[in-house]
Design an enzyme around this catalytic site. Structure first.
Site, PDB file in Angstrom:
ATOM      1  N   THR A 124       0.834  -1.197   0.000  1.00  0.00           N
ATOM      2  CA  THR A 124       0.000   0.000   0.000  1.00  0.00           C
ATOM      3  C   THR A 124       0.868   1.247   0.000  1.00  0.00           C
ATOM      4  OG1 THR A 124      -0.059   0.222   2.413  1.00  0.00           O
ATOM      5  CG2 THR A 124      -1.731  -1.188   1.408  1.00  0.00           C
ATOM      6  N   ASP A 125       0.264   2.353  -0.410  1.00  0.00           N
ATOM      7  CA  ASP A 125       0.865   3.641  -0.122  1.00  0.00           C
ATOM      8  C   ASP A 125       0.766   3.870   1.383  1.00  0.00           C
ATOM      9  OD1 ASP A 125       2.036   6.121  -0.389  1.00  0.00           O
ATOM     10  OD2 ASP A 125       0.707   6.795  -1.995  1.00  0.00           O
ATOM     11  N   TRP A 126       1.474   4.868   1.892  1.00  0.00           N
ATOM     12  CA  TRP A 126       1.681   5.038   3.324  1.00  0.00           C
ATOM     13  C   TRP A 126       0.417   5.586   3.998  1.00  0.00           C
ATOM     14  CZ3 TRP A 126       5.177   2.491   1.368  1.00  0.00           C
ATOM     15  CH2 TRP A 126       6.381   2.161   1.990  1.00  0.00           C
ATOM     16  N   GLU A 146       1.723  -0.745   4.415  1.00  0.00           N
ATOM     17  CA  GLU A 146       2.741   0.210   4.822  1.00  0.00           C
ATOM     18  C   GLU A 146       2.115   1.549   5.189  1.00  0.00           C
ATOM     19  OE1 GLU A 146       5.876   0.199   5.476  1.00  0.00           O
ATOM     20  OE2 GLU A 146       6.378  -1.847   4.896  1.00  0.00           O
TER      21      GLU A 146
END
Length: 777
Positions: free
Chosen positions: A271-273, A291
């Site tokens: 995942t993006d953060w 993440e």
């Protein structure tokens, strides 16, 4: 005695059990998974958490890792599973440049941003350059660079367009694949992002991109498909937003049906953060790693397996993908990184590559400068130039070579009075900005920008300009723009010039032209700006972009002719913003009023002009040149456009159809001018009439010559596969290459066609696709 014997037997059994535990190797991944507890599996698929790589928050167990990296995977020591390091890009490795307990520095090279790379139209050069970036990833101890960013330039106001490549999916995909191969040639990985439809920053966490299936397939996924098939990235990063009603991180259609089943992706998805509620749904969809990771995500996974809402087989599949990733990494291999890449050699590569991506928009005989002399250098960003964008795409560089410095190093003598004027103004404004932070009611601090903002251009009195003419041989005006993660650009005073900038260009041109002296405008910008209303004023315009830490030297190399500009536009410059079809469905803001006289003062955003919980991609395929060329809409500069200091003659092209349906295109290019130069040749294809409605022409191949000496020629060969000719039939859910006569148009831009050829496809070819990502509205 019996008790003692029992204790010895139990100890022996425990020791045997410990010794029987497998340690991870490349060949025993299934065995390791079988030995993992549920808690260990749930731990592995969740990252170490926010700030896990900050120097001040490192635990003893993580001190061997890389301060300032974006995040890590979690270790499971009893099974020999190490942590791995994930670090931001894409214009260079982003880590902390200084660390506690040492005077050693850890700066990274600031490479040209994605837009510059695309404007080179030179995939082999990009691959070679990115190998240098990959070397820094390796030698500073990271395992994955969170790059490239490759979302399409749907609209020029997107704040992260500087990270991305182009409005065209074919060019974007080919340059991205070269980027991936270059980085991964060094034994480290990438994370192709943001998959997908992250075409705006406003409300990027929740926005629903509502996209028709054909546009989705032909435009917004096609570049990712090319990067996956031709680059073989280690990882892909899912985006924050939704598409057609579902979060991309939780979309089985996107992450499994399309990415893995159709495209054959074998790597890991992260995942993006951020931390969304649907952790379990993300696991089920094939999003392997969360993440940066949070304990609540681990708890959700464990609870879902225990209550039967998550099949452990789905979890095991994701664990396997992560372990397959880990065993590829330098950290797993025990690589002893040096913390000492050759930054000087990499800077030299950046200087040359940046010049190759700069685009000469206008040149009425002014450039290159025949001799260096006295120059009046106007513009705040001439003295503090912009190397790259803000946000996670910003790099902690050892230096930025400003345009003023590059010109002086090239032998120009800059007007000291004008330089002092700008220095005095900047110092004053910086002091005012500090004061503004302590105004009553003002909060201290602010949003993390990860990079410097751009100070609005100062107004220069006409008398200052007119008095400078007699002291100088020519004038250079630098216009600066920057943008970055977390917000989009504005129309007023960003896409459009500010009143001060317009007045500066007008007054400088008028004053210098009156005395027969010339003026060049340098655009040190991260994205498209309006040019149609003022481009007739200066004698030359150089689009320098934000080309990395050597910006000043690269600009000087082009202005003096040391480098002959060979960049071509990877996007269209419209006459007016509202000419762009997506302008009617883009959530832009009015400019923000600033408190105080500074440019960092906090400001409240007014209500948005458009609802941004969702964005209708109502323009369909009408993105960039596909719209302008098909509908004969005038533009300021077309896609693929760029001037040179020399001239090129194109021979008659040929297009030969092979038995497998592929087409081989050849054309000979000759340098007919007086200086050496390179030419980026573009092959567009016009499909036969009938059937699916298609754009007038689409880019299907490109190639760049080597540096040709005057009179020298080179024959370029480009291949287009039958699949690359196909369009997506939404009703049949298949890619189709129609039967009929195709026209090949060889051009120096989409509008500057130098020669044509034809080939005939006698039979329809088709490739079935799954019915996926249908709109839920």
């Amino acid at each position: 005695m019996k008790k003692l014997i029992a204790m010895i037997a139990f100890g022996a059994l425990a020791a045997a059990s410990v010794s029987a535990q497998p340690k991870l190797t490349k060949d025993n991944i299934d065995e390791v998974i079988a030995a993992m507890t549920l808690e260990e599996k749930a731990t592995l698929v969740v990252g170490s958490g926010w700030g896990s790589m900050n120097a001040g928050s490192m635990t003893a167990a993580s001190r061997v890792l890389v301060p300032g990296a974006a995040g890590t995977t979690q270790a499971i020591p009893r099974l020999g599973i190490p942590q791995t390091v994930l670090s931001d890009g894409p214009a260079g490795l982003r880590i902390d440049p200084k660390r506690q307990g040492t005077d050693k520095t850890f700066y990274c090279t600031g490479f040209p941003v994605g837009t510059v790379l695309a404007c080179t139209f030179d995939a082999p050069m990009v691959e070679e350059l990115l190998a240098a970036m990959g070397n820094e990833v390796l030698e500073y101890g990271a395992d994955v660079l969170l790059a490239p960013g490759m979302n399409l330039h749907r609209n020029p106001l997107c704040g992260r367009n500087f990270e991305y490549f182009s409005e065209d999916p074919f060019l974007s995909g080919k340059i991205s694949a070269a980027y991936v191969r270059g980085i991964q040639s060094q034994g480290v990985g990438v994370s192709v992002k943001h998959f997908a439809f992250n075409n705006q920053e406003i409300n990027r966490m929740e926005n629903d991109a509502r996209v028709g299936v054909r546009a989705l397939r032909e435009l917004y996924l096609k570049n990712f498909e090319i990067a996956v098939r031709e680059g073989d990235p280690w990882t892909v990063m899912s985006s924050y937003n939704k598409v057609n009603g579902s979060f991309t991180q939780q979309s089985h259609d996107l992450l499994t049906t399309i990415l893995r089943d159709e495209w054959g992706f074998k790597g890991m998805v992260m995942t993006d953060w951020g931390t969304k509620d649907g952790t379990v749904k993300a696991v089920q969809a094939g999003n392997d790693l969360m993440e940066p990771g949070a304990p609540v995500e681990t708890q959700r996974i464990i609870a879902a397996v225990n209550d039967g809402t998550l099949d452990v087989a789905d979890l095991d599949r994701n664990v396997k993908k992560i372990l397959q990733f880990i065993v590829r990494t330098p950290r797993f291999a025990g690589y002893k990184y040096s913390d000492a890449p050759d930054l000087e050699a990499h800077a030299a590569l950046v200087r040359k590559a940046a010049a190759d991506g700069m685009v000469l928009l206008e040149n009425n005989g002014m450039l290159p400068f025949e001799t260096t002399g006295n120059v009046a250098l106007f513009g705040l960003n001439a003295y503090k130039s912009i190397a790259g964008g803000t946000g996670s795409g910003n790099v902690n560089k050892p230096y930025i070579r400003h345009i003023s410095e590059g010109l002086e190093a090239a032998g120009f003598k800059l007007d000291e009075r004008i330089a002092l004027l700008y220095k005095t103004y900047r110092d004053y404004q910086n002091a005012e900005d500090v004061n503004a932070r302590f105004l009553p009611g003002q909060p201290l601090g602010g949003e993390l920008s990860l990079g410097d903002g751009v100070m609005p251009e100062m107004a220069v009195r006409p008398v200052v300009i007119s008095n400078s003419v007699s002291r100088n041989d020519a004038a250079i005006v630098v216009i600066g723009r920057n943008a970055g993660e977390g917000d989009d650009r504005t129309l007023e005073n960003d896409f459009d010039l500010t009143a001060a900038e317009r007045e500066l260009i007008t007054n400088v041109c008028n004053a210098y032209h009156k005395e027969g002296k010339k003026v060049v405008v340098v655009l040190n910008v991260g994205g498209v700006v309006e040019t149609a209303s003022w481009k007739h004023l200066p004698d030359a315009i150089l689009l320098a972009w934000t080309p990395g830490q050597e910006v000043g030297n690269s600009v000087a190399d082009v202005l003096t002719g040391k480098s002959n500009p060979s960049g071509k536009l990877a996007m269209t410059f419209p006459v007016n913003y509202l000419d762009i079809p997506s302008s009617h469905n883009f959530p832009y803001y009015k400019p923000q009023p600033q408190r105080g006289r500074g440019f960092f003062g906090p400001a409240q955003k007014p209500a948005p002009l458009k609802d941004y919980d969702y964005t209708d991609y109502a323009e369909g395929l009408n993105v960039g040149y596909r719209y302008f060329t098909t509908n004969n809409v005038a533009v300021s500069y077309p896609f693929g456009y760029g001037l040179s200091y020399t001239d090129f003659e194109y021979g008659k092209p040929s297009a030969k159809l092979a038995s497998d349906g592929s087409v081989t295109i050849t054309v000979t290019v000759r340098n007919t001018g007086k200086v050496a130069g390179k030419e980026a040749v573009q092959a567009y294809v016009a499909a036969p009439a009938g059937g699916l409605e298609k754009p007038a022409r689409e880019l299907k191949a490109f190639a760049k010559t080597r540096e040709l000496q005057p009179g020298e020629s080179q024959t370029l060969t480009m291949k287009v596969t039958a699949y690359e000719l196909a369009s997506f039939n939404e009703d049949a859910s298949e890619w189709q290459t129609a039967a009929g006569t195709y026209k090949v148009l060889i051009g120096a831009s989409v509008d500057d066609i130098r020669g044509t050829s034809e080939f005939k496809v006698s039979k329809v070819k088709s490739w079935k696709a799954n019915r996926a990502l249908l709109c839920e509205k």
